[in-house]
Scaffold this motif. Sequence first.
Motif, PDB file in Angstrom:
ATOM      1  N   LEU A   1       0.947  -1.092   0.290  1.00  0.00           N
ATOM      2  CA  LEU A   1      -0.006   0.145   0.025  1.00  0.00           C
ATOM      3  C   LEU A   1       0.997   1.246   0.067  1.00  0.00           C
ATOM      4  O   LEU A   1       0.450   2.336  -0.257  1.00  0.00           O
ATOM      5  N   ALA A   2       2.249   1.110   0.298  1.00  0.00           N
ATOM      6  CA  ALA A   2       3.084   2.234   0.359  1.00  0.00           C
ATOM      7  C   ALA A   2       3.584   2.577  -1.070  1.00  0.00           C
ATOM      8  O   ALA A   2       4.131   3.617  -1.154  1.00  0.00           O
ATOM      9  N   GLY A   3       3.473   1.710  -1.780  1.00  0.00           N
ATOM     10  CA  GLY A   3       3.953   1.959  -3.252  1.00  0.00           C
ATOM     11  C   GLY A   3       3.135   2.801  -4.219  1.00  0.00           C
ATOM     12  O   GLY A   3       2.110   3.389  -3.786  1.00  0.00           O
ATOM     13  N   PRO A   4       3.517   2.825  -5.388  1.00  0.00           N
ATOM     14  CA  PRO A   4       2.803   3.573  -6.584  1.00  0.00           C
ATOM     15  C   PRO A   4       1.356   3.153  -6.535  1.00  0.00           C
ATOM     16  O   PRO A   4       1.153   1.977  -6.453  1.00  0.00           O
ATOM     17  N   VAL A   5       0.499   4.108  -6.577  1.00  0.00           N
ATOM     18  CA  VAL A   5      -1.129   3.937  -6.518  1.00  0.00           C
ATOM     19  C   VAL A   5      -1.348   2.868  -7.784  1.00  0.00           C
ATOM     20  O   VAL A   5      -0.591   2.906  -9.016  1.00  0.00           O
ATOM     21  N   ASP A   6      -2.338   1.936  -7.437  1.00  0.00           N
ATOM     22  CA  ASP A   6      -2.764   0.928  -8.551  1.00  0.00           C
ATOM     23  C   ASP A   6      -4.205   0.606  -8.035  1.00  0.00           C
ATOM     24  O   ASP A   6      -4.620   0.955  -7.243  1.00  0.00           O
ATOM     25  N   MET A   7      -4.562  -0.407  -8.938  1.00  0.00           N
ATOM     26  CA  MET A   7      -6.269  -0.487  -8.754  1.00  0.00           C
ATOM     27  C   MET A   7      -6.426  -1.478  -7.494  1.00  0.00           C
ATOM     28  O   MET A   7      -7.511  -1.470  -6.851  1.00  0.00           O
ATOM     29  N   GLY A   8      -5.530  -2.101  -6.970  1.00  0.00           N
ATOM     30  CA  GLY A   8      -5.697  -2.890  -5.781  1.00  0.00           C
ATOM     31  C   GLY A   8      -5.811  -1.829  -4.672  1.00  0.00           C
ATOM     32  O   GLY A   8      -6.926  -2.017  -3.515  1.00  0.00           O
ATOM     33  N   GLN A   9      -4.897  -0.875  -4.658  1.00  0.00           N
ATOM     34  CA  GLN A   9      -5.461   0.281  -3.513  1.00  0.00           C
ATOM     35  C   GLN A   9      -6.526   1.155  -3.704  1.00  0.00           C
ATOM     36  O   GLN A   9      -7.136   1.099  -2.885  1.00  0.00           O
ATOM     37  N   ILE A  10      -6.960   1.341  -5.104  1.00  0.00           N
ATOM     38  CA  ILE A  10      -8.220   2.113  -5.012  1.00  0.00           C
ATOM     39  C   ILE A  10      -9.433   1.021  -4.810  1.00  0.00           C
ATOM     40  O   ILE A  10     -10.527   1.445  -4.121  1.00  0.00           O
ATOM     41  N   ALA A  11      -9.343  -0.284  -4.988  1.00  0.00           N
ATOM     42  CA  ALA A  11     -10.374  -0.982  -4.577  1.00  0.00           C
ATOM     43  C   ALA A  11     -10.439  -1.027  -3.034  1.00  0.00           C
ATOM     44  O   ALA A  11     -11.629  -1.080  -2.489  1.00  0.00           O
ATOM     45  N   LEU A  12      -9.348  -1.062  -2.320  1.00  0.00           N
ATOM     46  CA  LEU A  12      -9.364  -1.128  -0.813  1.00  0.00           C
ATOM     47  C   LEU A  12      -9.990   0.133  -0.343  1.00  0.00           C
ATOM     48  O   LEU A  12     -10.428  -0.129   0.594  1.00  0.00           O
ATOM     49  N   GLY A  13      -9.496   1.194  -0.958  1.00  0.00           N
ATOM     50  CA  GLY A  13     -10.261   2.669  -0.424  1.00  0.00           C
ATOM     51  C   GLY A  13     -11.625   2.456  -0.801  1.00  0.00           C
ATOM     52  O   GLY A  13     -12.124   2.924   0.345  1.00  0.00           O
ATOM     53  N   CYS A  14     -12.084   1.950  -2.011  1.00  0.00           N
ATOM     54  CA  CYS A  14     -13.411   2.039  -1.722  1.00  0.00           C
ATOM     55  C   CYS A  14     -14.268   1.033  -0.970  1.00  0.00           C
ATOM     56  O   CYS A  14     -15.401   1.234  -0.241  1.00  0.00           O
ATOM     57  N   ALA A  15     -13.584  -0.036  -0.721  1.00  0.00           N
ATOM     58  CA  ALA A  15     -14.081  -0.940   0.465  1.00  0.00           C
ATOM     59  C   ALA A  15     -14.090  -0.522   1.722  1.00  0.00           C
ATOM     60  O   ALA A  15     -15.265  -0.408   2.455  1.00  0.00           O
ATOM     61  N   LEU A  16     -13.046   0.133   2.197  1.00  0.00           N
ATOM     62  CA  LEU A  16     -12.890   0.727   3.456  1.00  0.00           C
ATOM     63  C   LEU A  16     -13.974   1.820   3.693  1.00  0.00           C
ATOM     64  O   LEU A  16     -14.627   2.123   4.480  1.00  0.00           O
ATOM     65  N   GLY A  17     -14.128   2.639   2.510  1.00  0.00           N
ATOM     66  CA  GLY A  17     -15.141   3.626   2.504  1.00  0.00           C
ATOM     67  C   GLY A  17     -16.510   3.181   2.649  1.00  0.00           C
ATOM     68  O   GLY A  17     -17.460   3.900   3.147  1.00  0.00           O
ATOM     69  N   TYR A  18     -16.792   2.093   2.012  1.00  0.00           N
ATOM     70  CA  TYR A  18     -18.133   1.288   2.198  1.00  0.00           C
ATOM     71  C   TYR A  18     -18.373   0.862   3.690  1.00  0.00           C
ATOM     72  O   TYR A  18     -19.474   1.132   4.170  1.00  0.00           O
ATOM     73  N   LEU A  19     -17.509   0.416   4.219  1.00  0.00           N
ATOM     74  CA  LEU A  19     -17.634   0.019   5.631  1.00  0.00           C
ATOM     75  C   LEU A  19     -17.870   1.245   6.427  1.00  0.00           C
ATOM     76  O   LEU A  19     -18.746   1.146   7.569  1.00  0.00           O
ATOM     77  N   ASP A  20     -17.221   2.385   6.069  1.00  0.00           N
ATOM     78  CA  ASP A  20     -17.816   3.634   7.015  1.00  0.00           C
ATOM     79  C   ASP A  20     -18.971   4.127   6.613  1.00  0.00           C
ATOM     80  O   ASP A  20     -19.711   4.703   7.380  1.00  0.00           O
ATOM     81  N   PHE A  21     -19.430   3.917   5.337  1.00  0.00           N
ATOM     82  CA  PHE A  21     -20.779   4.436   4.871  1.00  0.00           C
ATOM     83  C   PHE A  21     -21.738   3.728   5.293  1.00  0.00           C
ATOM     84  O   PHE A  21     -22.944   4.285   5.966  1.00  0.00           O
ATOM     85  N   ARG A  22     -21.905   2.369   5.459  1.00  0.00           N
ATOM     86  CA  ARG A  22     -22.891   1.541   6.037  1.00  0.00           C
ATOM     87  C   ARG A  22     -22.871   0.589   7.011  1.00  0.00           C
ATOM     88  O   ARG A  22     -23.683   0.328   7.814  1.00  0.00           O
ATOM     89  N   LEU A  23     -21.472   0.486   7.538  1.00  0.00           N
ATOM     90  CA  LEU A  23     -21.294  -0.345   8.870  1.00  0.00           C
ATOM     91  C   LEU A  23     -20.336   0.277   9.846  1.00  0.00           C
ATOM     92  O   LEU A  23     -19.615  -0.318  10.465  1.00  0.00           O
ATOM     93  N   ASP A  24     -20.222   1.629  10.021  1.00  0.00           N
ATOM     94  CA  ASP A  24     -19.178   2.256  10.595  1.00  0.00           C
ATOM     95  C   ASP A  24     -19.390   1.650  12.087  1.00  0.00           C
ATOM     96  O   ASP A  24     -18.305   1.719  12.920  1.00  0.00           O
TER      97      ASP A  24
END
Length: 201
Positions: free
Chosen positions: A147-170
């Motif tokens: 996650l400390a490396g250059p941005v990639d789609m894995g990082q973006i997907a994880l960011g969206c997943a964690l954002g959803y946990l905050d959004f619906r299951l905080d």
Amino acid sequence: MQLIFSPASPYARKVHACLVETGQKPDVEFISVKTAPSAVAAEARAANPTGRIPALVRSEGPAIYDSRVITRYLDARAKAGLYPESRLWEVLTLEATADGILDSALSVVYETRFRPPEHQSEDWITAQWDKVAHAVKAVNDRWMSHLAGPVDMGQIALGCALGYLDFRLDSRGWRKGNDALDDWFAVFSERECMRETAPHD
């Protein structure tokens, strides 16, 4: 191109974030639909026989669907390097982990939002959240160097997943015991592709 999406869908957010990150958002018309497990939007059904979103309607070929298919297509179209060959399997595995978090989180949300209380299963909810918690802990313990490396789609997907946990299951508190991942997410959330695609009903 047209993107059939919902602003509350975490899978659609992945695609939206990919569009922002790769500078392709101006190329896309966003078609927002309301859809639920028992009520499929006509636009979604027309683009994807399963009725699921997101779906990307293209002029040069048939509509494509499943967020991972769409993001691979968009990355190739822009030659953006979000799936770098040198660490492709790590990126794909991290993206699959993020999608697994979403699959189980959505199972919890669907159980509590779309099923009558007398038909809800606490055992099912507990089992699904256990999958989320184990996956989040695994990322915190094993993936921080990636996650400390250059941005990639894995990082973006994880960011969206964690954002959803905050959004619906905080209230379930995914951050507890995952300080490194919490710190990473706080920084990553400030990225333009995350700020511009924050979920809402």
